[in-house]
Scaffold this active site. Sequence first.
Site, mmCIF file in Angstrom:
data_model
loop_
_atom_site.group_PDB
_atom_site.id
_atom_site.type_symbol
_atom_site.label_atom_id
_atom_site.label_comp_id
_atom_site.label_asym_id
_atom_site.label_seq_id
_atom_site.Cartn_x
_atom_site.Cartn_y
_atom_site.Cartn_z
ATOM 1 C CG HIS A 110 -6.177 7.472 -6.849
ATOM 2 N ND1 HIS A 110 -7.126 6.971 -7.592
ATOM 3 C CD2 HIS A 110 -5.953 6.281 -5.984
ATOM 4 C CE1 HIS A 110 -7.386 5.711 -7.339
ATOM 5 N NE2 HIS A 110 -6.777 5.267 -6.209
ATOM 6 C CB CYS A 159 -10.606 3.725 -2.217
ATOM 7 S SG CYS A 159 -9.841 2.113 -2.482
ATOM 8 C CG HIS A 211 -4.809 4.203 -2.029
ATOM 9 N ND1 HIS A 211 -5.760 4.961 -1.935
ATOM 10 C CD2 HIS A 211 -4.935 3.603 -3.358
ATOM 11 C CE1 HIS A 211 -6.640 4.709 -2.964
ATOM 12 N NE2 HIS A 211 -6.213 3.943 -3.655
ATOM 13 C CG HIS A 249 -3.067 1.991 -7.392
ATOM 14 N ND1 HIS A 249 -3.481 1.019 -6.997
ATOM 15 C CD2 HIS A 249 -4.109 3.198 -6.793
ATOM 16 C CE1 HIS A 249 -4.736 1.173 -6.302
ATOM 17 N NE2 HIS A 249 -5.107 2.413 -6.422
ATOM 18 C CG HIS A 287 7.076 9.425 -9.019
ATOM 19 N ND1 HIS A 287 7.162 8.618 -10.007
ATOM 20 C CD2 HIS A 287 7.621 8.896 -8.097
ATOM 21 C CE1 HIS A 287 8.194 7.625 -9.833
ATOM 22 N NE2 HIS A 287 8.423 7.580 -8.471
ATOM 23 C CD GLU A 306 -7.467 -0.016 -8.873
ATOM 24 O OE1 GLU A 306 -7.463 0.937 -8.904
ATOM 25 O OE2 GLU A 306 -7.926 -0.838 -8.112
HETATM 26 ZN ZN LIG Z 1 -6.436 3.122 -5.705
#
Ligand SMILES: [Zn+2]
Length: 120
Positions: free
Chosen positions: A14, A23, A27, A29, A68, A109
């Site tokens: 996201h 952010c 990237h 998680h 994914h 996260e």
């Molecule tokens: Zn994030």
Amino acid sequence: MFELMVEKTFDAAHYLEGYNGKCSRMHGHTYRVQLCVAGPNLDPKFGMLMDFKDMKHALNSVVEQLDHRILNDVVKFQPTTEQMAKFFYDQLLPNIPKNVTLKKVVLWENPTNCAIYTPD
Ligand SMILES: [Zn+2]
């Protein structure tokens, strides 16, 4: 009062559009999501509040929409951990039996940061 919890992990990417920080870049998680239900009464025949199998099935049905994927492509809001926890809650609610309360969703996260959504 009895409480049950099941959890599942999934991987997703996201970015936070317009956010002033790293952010804002895409990237990923490895999220860990926990579903917690509660209720005072057990099924008299089996001694269960809710079948873990049914809890996992409900949770999997939401995870499959997100695993994914790029969360920004799936949801129509900023995919922060807080808002994704509420997304899980709202998606899970129709699949929880009426005699059981969907108490909360906890969305991690990473190993140290989580958001918890409970209804008012
Ligand atoms: Zn994030």
